[in-house]
Design an enzyme around this catalytic site. Structure first.
Site, PDB file in Angstrom:
ATOM      1  N   GLY A 120       0.842  -1.197   0.000  1.00  0.00           N
ATOM      2  CA  GLY A 120       0.000   0.000   0.000  1.00  0.00           C
ATOM      3  C   GLY A 120       0.871   1.239   0.000  1.00  0.00           C
ATOM      4  N   GLY A 140       3.262   1.059   3.276  1.00  0.00           N
ATOM      5  CA  GLY A 140       4.103  -0.072   3.627  1.00  0.00           C
ATOM      6  C   GLY A 140       3.671  -1.344   2.922  1.00  0.00           C
ATOM      7  N   ASN A 192     -11.813  -1.282  -0.499  1.00  0.00           N
ATOM      8  CA  ASN A 192     -11.658  -1.488   0.942  1.00  0.00           C
ATOM      9  C   ASN A 192     -12.315  -2.778   1.422  1.00  0.00           C
ATOM     10  OD1 ASN A 192     -10.267   0.853   1.198  1.00  0.00           O
ATOM     11  ND2 ASN A 192     -12.016   2.089   1.828  1.00  0.00           N
ATOM     12  N   ASP A 250     -10.706  -1.437   5.751  1.00  0.00           N
ATOM     13  CA  ASP A 250      -9.952  -0.196   5.901  1.00  0.00           C
ATOM     14  C   ASP A 250     -10.770   0.805   6.710  1.00  0.00           C
ATOM     15  OD1 ASP A 250      -8.669   2.285   5.453  1.00  0.00           O
ATOM     16  OD2 ASP A 250      -7.715   1.449   3.674  1.00  0.00           O
TER      17      ASP A 250
HETATM   18  P1  AMP Z   1      -3.191  -1.712   2.192  1.00  0.00           P
HETATM   19  O1  AMP Z   1      -1.862  -1.213   2.576  1.00  0.00           O
HETATM   20  O2  AMP Z   1      -4.119  -1.883   3.348  1.00  0.00           O
HETATM   21  O3  AMP Z   1      -3.796  -0.941   1.058  1.00  0.00           O
HETATM   22  O4  AMP Z   1      -2.980  -3.209   1.652  1.00  0.00           O
HETATM   23  C1  AMP Z   1      -2.333  -3.469   0.437  1.00  0.00           C
HETATM   24  C2  AMP Z   1      -2.815  -4.771  -0.139  1.00  0.00           C
HETATM   25  O5  AMP Z   1      -2.464  -5.846   0.732  1.00  0.00           O
HETATM   26  C3  AMP Z   1      -4.331  -4.876  -0.286  1.00  0.00           C
HETATM   27  O6  AMP Z   1      -4.753  -4.350  -1.502  1.00  0.00           O
HETATM   28  C4  AMP Z   1      -4.556  -6.368  -0.187  1.00  0.00           C
HETATM   29  O7  AMP Z   1      -4.314  -6.983  -1.435  1.00  0.00           O
HETATM   30  C5  AMP Z   1      -3.467  -6.848   0.739  1.00  0.00           C
HETATM   31  N1  AMP Z   1      -3.953  -6.995   2.116  1.00  0.00           N
HETATM   32  C6  AMP Z   1      -4.013  -6.035   3.059  1.00  0.00           C
HETATM   33  N2  AMP Z   1      -4.487  -6.513   4.214  1.00  0.00           N
HETATM   34  C7  AMP Z   1      -4.737  -7.826   4.004  1.00  0.00           C
HETATM   35  C8  AMP Z   1      -5.257  -8.893   4.818  1.00  0.00           C
HETATM   36  N3  AMP Z   1      -5.603  -8.675   6.078  1.00  0.00           N
HETATM   37  N4  AMP Z   1      -5.383 -10.121   4.269  1.00  0.00           N
HETATM   38  C9  AMP Z   1      -5.027 -10.328   2.978  1.00  0.00           C
HETATM   39  N5  AMP Z   1      -4.541  -9.376   2.159  1.00  0.00           N
HETATM   40  C10 AMP Z   1      -4.386  -8.134   2.660  1.00  0.00           C
END
Ligand code: AMP
Length: 288
Positions: A32, A35, A151, A164
């Protein structure tokens, strides 16, 4: 450091302090703005989690501290089958680590991209799951304010998880901040008026439309035109794909300018379209 419990069926594992040492880090599952997200296993229990590692430097750059604090406080206090659990968090000099429930299924927006649109069964099952999650959030005085396909994650059974909470707010008073993503914004937010829980009900209408037609209802190239269409509630149902009258009825009862007149979450769950199509288990894996 807050240290909620990392729980597994029949087992409660309470810890005062967590660190990266407690986990075997597996494959990278996502990245993301702030991170990376890794599959991980808690060494002692073998419990599988998603570990989101956020770099403090990035938080400084985007001044995201307050958002993250709010996200952690709110998500950490929630426990619902359709809300992604935040089990714990910890930090070191350079990083903040969130220990999250692992959603082994696909991201909902990618599934929608691939399928173009969802069947009424799949769409109604997701809408029912979201409605139940929002009813739980509203009961806890949390307004999500940013429900959108990006989200939403799916678990291994194809059950929807709200993932999210960056824009969520815990308050019973009316709010004024303009936030969220343009296509999903309720008219009162577009007009920068006070808003309350009913913004999430509007968003359910937008999502229901997008699930069935493949595009959000007020989408325009130009943001100003999207705003204008939202304010007028310029809602049009294309002739194709064929969508049932009941589905259109539900959408029309959610996309209502006067927020006090939008269908309540309880009434959504009692709506004929939901009763007819939604799978009560919330699982969509076996669906077309
Ligand atoms: P984020 O930083 O929250 O945008 O997460 C980046 C990507 O990581 C998301 O688009 C999901 O593909 C994956 N991701 C985030 N959290 C999870 C989770 N709890 N379980 C599985 N995949 C996740």
């Amino acid at each position: 450091m807050a240290a909620p419990s990392l729980s597994q069926e029949g087992r409660e594992n309470q810890r005062e302090e967590w660190s990266l040492e407690d986990f075997e880090i597996g494959k990278l599952i996502g990245a993301g703005k702030f991170g990376k997200v890794y599959l991980a296993r808690e060494k002692e229990s073998g419990f599988i989690v998603a570990l989101k590692i956020i770099f403090k430097e990035k938080l400084d750059k985007y001044q995201y501290h307050n958002h993250l604090r709010r996200e952690i406080e709110i998500q950490g206090s929630l426990e619902h089958p359709n809300v992604l659990r935040l089990y714990a968090w910890f930090h070191d000099e350079t990083r903040i680590c969130l220990v999250l429930e692992y959603a082994a299924g696909r991201e909902l927006y990618k599934l929608l991209q691939d399928l173009k649109c969802f069947s009424e069964k799949r769409a109604s099952t997701y809408i029912a799951s979201l409605t139940k999650a929002l009813a739980y959030l509203h009961e806890k005085q949390v307004i999500h304010r940013d429900i959108k396909p990006e989200n939403l994650l799916l678990d291994s059974e194809g059950r929807l998880k709200i993932a999210d909470f960056g824009w969520a707010v815990q308050s019973s008073a009316k709010r004024h901040t303009m936030c969220g993503t343009i296509d999903y914004l309720a008219p009162e937010m577009v007009e920068k008026k006070a808003h309350d829980y009913a913004v999430d009900n509007w968003t359910l209408g937008v999502l229901c439309y997008e699930f069935l037609y493949g595009v959000p209802p007020f989408e325009e190239e130009d943001q100003g035109n999207t705003f204008r269409r939202i304010m007028k509630v310029d809602l049009k149902f294309p002739a194709t794909p064929y969508i049932s009258t009941e589905a259109k009825d539900l959408i029309s009862k959610l996309l209502v300018k006067d927020s006090s007149q939008r269908l309540s979450l309880q009434k959504i769950l009692e709506h004929p379209w939901i009763l007819k199509h939604a799978d009560p288990s919330g699982s969509c894996n076996a669906m077309v």
